[in-house]
Design a protein around this motif. Structure first.
Motif, mmCIF file in Angstrom:
data_model
loop_
_atom_site.group_PDB
_atom_site.id
_atom_site.type_symbol
_atom_site.label_atom_id
_atom_site.label_comp_id
_atom_site.label_asym_id
_atom_site.label_seq_id
_atom_site.Cartn_x
_atom_site.Cartn_y
_atom_site.Cartn_z
ATOM 1 N N VAL A 35 0.865 -1.180 0.000
ATOM 2 C CA VAL A 35 0.000 0.000 0.000
ATOM 3 C C VAL A 35 0.898 1.226 0.000
ATOM 4 C CG1 VAL A 35 -1.827 1.242 1.208
ATOM 5 C CG2 VAL A 35 -1.736 -1.259 1.329
ATOM 6 N N LEU A 36 0.784 2.005 -1.054
ATOM 7 C CA LEU A 36 1.646 3.169 -1.241
ATOM 8 C C LEU A 36 0.799 4.425 -1.103
ATOM 9 C CD1 LEU A 36 4.493 4.123 -2.187
ATOM 10 C CD2 LEU A 36 3.661 3.934 -4.529
ATOM 11 N N GLY A 37 1.302 5.381 -0.365
ATOM 12 C CA GLY A 37 0.538 6.627 -0.254
ATOM 13 C C GLY A 37 1.244 7.626 0.624
ATOM 14 N N PRO A 38 0.944 8.898 0.448
ATOM 15 C CA PRO A 38 1.596 9.934 1.238
ATOM 16 C C PRO A 38 1.125 9.897 2.692
ATOM 17 C CG PRO A 38 -0.147 10.903 -0.078
ATOM 18 C CD PRO A 38 -0.069 9.454 -0.463
ATOM 19 N N SER A 39 1.817 10.614 3.521
ATOM 20 C CA SER A 39 1.431 10.754 4.910
ATOM 21 C C SER A 39 0.001 11.302 4.983
ATOM 22 C CB SER A 39 2.418 11.723 5.575
ATOM 23 O OG SER A 39 2.159 11.781 6.934
ATOM 24 N N GLY A 40 -0.816 10.701 5.808
ATOM 25 C CA GLY A 40 -2.198 11.158 5.966
ATOM 26 C C GLY A 40 -3.171 10.536 4.990
ATOM 27 N N ALA A 41 -2.677 9.645 4.117
ATOM 28 C CA ALA A 41 -3.547 9.038 3.100
ATOM 29 C C ALA A 41 -4.573 8.088 3.711
ATOM 30 C CB ALA A 41 -2.693 8.286 2.078
ATOM 31 N N ILE A 199 0.857 -16.753 3.196
ATOM 32 C CA ILE A 199 0.132 -15.777 4.011
ATOM 33 C C ILE A 199 -0.009 -14.500 3.181
ATOM 34 C CG2 ILE A 199 0.267 -14.339 6.103
ATOM 35 C CD1 ILE A 199 1.938 -16.609 7.374
ATOM 36 N N ALA A 200 -1.199 -13.939 3.155
ATOM 37 C CA ALA A 200 -1.392 -12.652 2.481
ATOM 38 C C ALA A 200 -0.674 -11.574 3.288
ATOM 39 C CB ALA A 200 -2.883 -12.327 2.375
ATOM 40 N N VAL A 201 -0.013 -10.648 2.592
ATOM 41 C CA VAL A 201 0.644 -9.539 3.298
ATOM 42 C C VAL A 201 0.142 -8.226 2.719
ATOM 43 C CG1 VAL A 201 2.830 -8.355 3.757
ATOM 44 C CG2 VAL A 201 2.727 -10.849 3.886
ATOM 45 N N LEU A 202 -0.232 -7.337 3.623
ATOM 46 C CA LEU A 202 -0.606 -5.972 3.254
ATOM 47 C C LEU A 202 0.417 -5.086 3.945
ATOM 48 C CD1 LEU A 202 -2.860 -4.706 1.591
ATOM 49 C CD2 LEU A 202 -4.302 -4.717 3.614
ATOM 50 N N CYS A 203 1.306 -4.503 3.151
ATOM 51 C CA CYS A 203 2.457 -3.790 3.711
ATOM 52 C C CYS A 203 2.405 -2.314 3.315
ATOM 53 C CB CYS A 203 3.741 -4.442 3.187
ATOM 54 S SG CYS A 203 5.258 -3.663 3.735
ATOM 55 N N ASN A 204 2.230 -1.442 4.296
ATOM 56 C CA ASN A 204 2.242 -0.002 4.034
ATOM 57 C C ASN A 204 3.662 0.488 3.849
ATOM 58 O OD1 ASN A 204 -0.461 0.138 4.507
ATOM 59 N ND2 ASN A 204 -0.321 1.127 6.512
ATOM 60 N N LEU A 205 3.883 1.250 2.805
ATOM 61 C CA LEU A 205 5.184 1.875 2.600
ATOM 62 C C LEU A 205 4.956 3.281 2.081
ATOM 63 C CD1 LEU A 205 7.189 -0.902 0.661
ATOM 64 C CD2 LEU A 205 7.448 -0.292 3.072
ATOM 65 N N HIS A 206 5.860 4.190 2.412
ATOM 66 C CA HIS A 206 5.754 5.496 1.744
ATOM 67 C C HIS A 206 6.885 5.690 0.739
ATOM 68 C CE1 HIS A 206 8.306 6.436 5.275
ATOM 69 N NE2 HIS A 206 8.942 7.153 4.392
#
Ligand SMILES: Nc1ncnc2c1ncn2[C@@H]1O[C@H](COP(=O)(O)OP(=O)(O)O)[C@@H](O)[C@H]1O
Ligand SMILES: [Mg+2]
Length: 278
Positions: A35-41, A199-206
């Motif tokens: 999951v890619l997105g700016p701060s506050g997304a 295992i499914a992975v949902l990984c937040n990164l900026h």
């Protein structure tokens, strides 16, 4: 299969802050989604609403056909057992051994300090040791958690999540406080485990560069909405501008420092990023 349906989260008086505006996602077992997105997304809010560290305003999470929409206590336990969290600051109990920290993963939902006093069943110890082997830290099992480097501590955090034997791992900026080399090591372990253990992975990164390097599917989040969902090859400059609105605004970046200038379309059509984005 993990399904997120109509996930909404509003904060504040009159629910004026719309952090998530209705998120729908389906993630297969063994799929590594960044999951890619700016701060506050809304990246953290999304992960926290999935395992209900934050109570969503609306929506449901369905894990292998079982819906977690109601907020009964037993429900919550089952949900959290199936959806393991990996934090930026790994949240290890510093004075405990590496092995005991991983064993905490076998006791999802209970207080780490209380469970640390327990004598764990031999079968749990074996599972925990196997998880440590998967992040190549079995030799550190007896060490105190705070004697490990930052990257090693995050690998223990991954082993702890794995010890839960979850259906999905939710990683909230797991490498935000690590140097580039260590970040890549940690993301490599996380992705390998996702594949090996299905295992499914949902990984937040900026960081765009890590997202494109490691993600096999990119979910672009902006303003609480999914603005892109597809392969990294499809993340063009236009997509980046959608995920990061105001990219060229000199008030945000400073004159002469257009972030977009640092983004190039690579040979495969994907973006190459000079210096990363943070
Ligand atoms: N506890 C809270 N109370 C009020 N607003 C919040 C709270 N947590 C997050 N927000 C708001 O929700 C939005 C999304 O935040 P967050 O999920 O932390 O984004 P990200 O992780 O992508 O940086 C932001 O506008 C943020 O200010
Ligand atoms: Mg966040």
């Amino acid at each position: 299969m993990i399904e997120i349906r109509g996930l909404v989260k509003s904060y504040g008086p009159g629910q004026a802050i719309k952090a998530l505006k209705g998120i729908d996602l389906k993630i297969a077992a063994g799929e590594f989604v960044v999951v890619l997105g700016p701060s506050g997304a809304g990246k953290s809010t999304m992960l926290r609403c999935i395992n209900r560290l934050t109570e969503p305003t609306a929506g449901e999470v369905v894990i292998d056909g079982v819906s977690f929409a109601a907020s009964g206590r037993r429900d919550l336990r089952a949900l959290r057992r199936n959806a393991a969290m990996i934090f930026q600051h790994h949240n290890l109990v510093k004075r405990l051994s590496v092995l005991k920290n991983v064993l905490v993963g076998r006791m999802a939902g209970l207080s780490p300090l209380l469970t640390a006093m327990h004598v764990f069943p031999e079968s749990d110890v074996q599972i925990a040791m196997h998880c440590l082997e998967q992040v190549n830290l079995a030799h550190k099992a007896a060490a105190r958690a705070d004697a490990l480097s930052g990257g090693e501590q995050q690998r223990v955090g991954i082993a702890r999540a794995l010890a839960q034997q979850p259906k999905i791992m939710l990683a909230d900026e797991p490498v935000a406080s690590l140097d580039p080399k260590t970040s890549r090591v940690v993301l490599t372990y996380l992705k390998r485990i996702c594949k090996e253990s299905s295992i499914a992975v949902l990984c937040n990164l900026h960081q765009i560069d890590y997202a494109l390097e490691f993600g096999e599917r990119i979910v672009g989040l902006s303003g609480g909405e999914i603005v892109y969902d597809g392969p990294p090859q499809g993340v063009t400059q236009a997509v980046i501008r959608q995920i990061y609105p105001g990219l060229d605004d000199p008030n945000i970046l400073g004159a002469g420092q257009r972030l977009a200038d640092r983004l190039d379309i690579g040979a495969g059509g994907a973006l190459a990023v000079a210096g990363g984005v943070s």
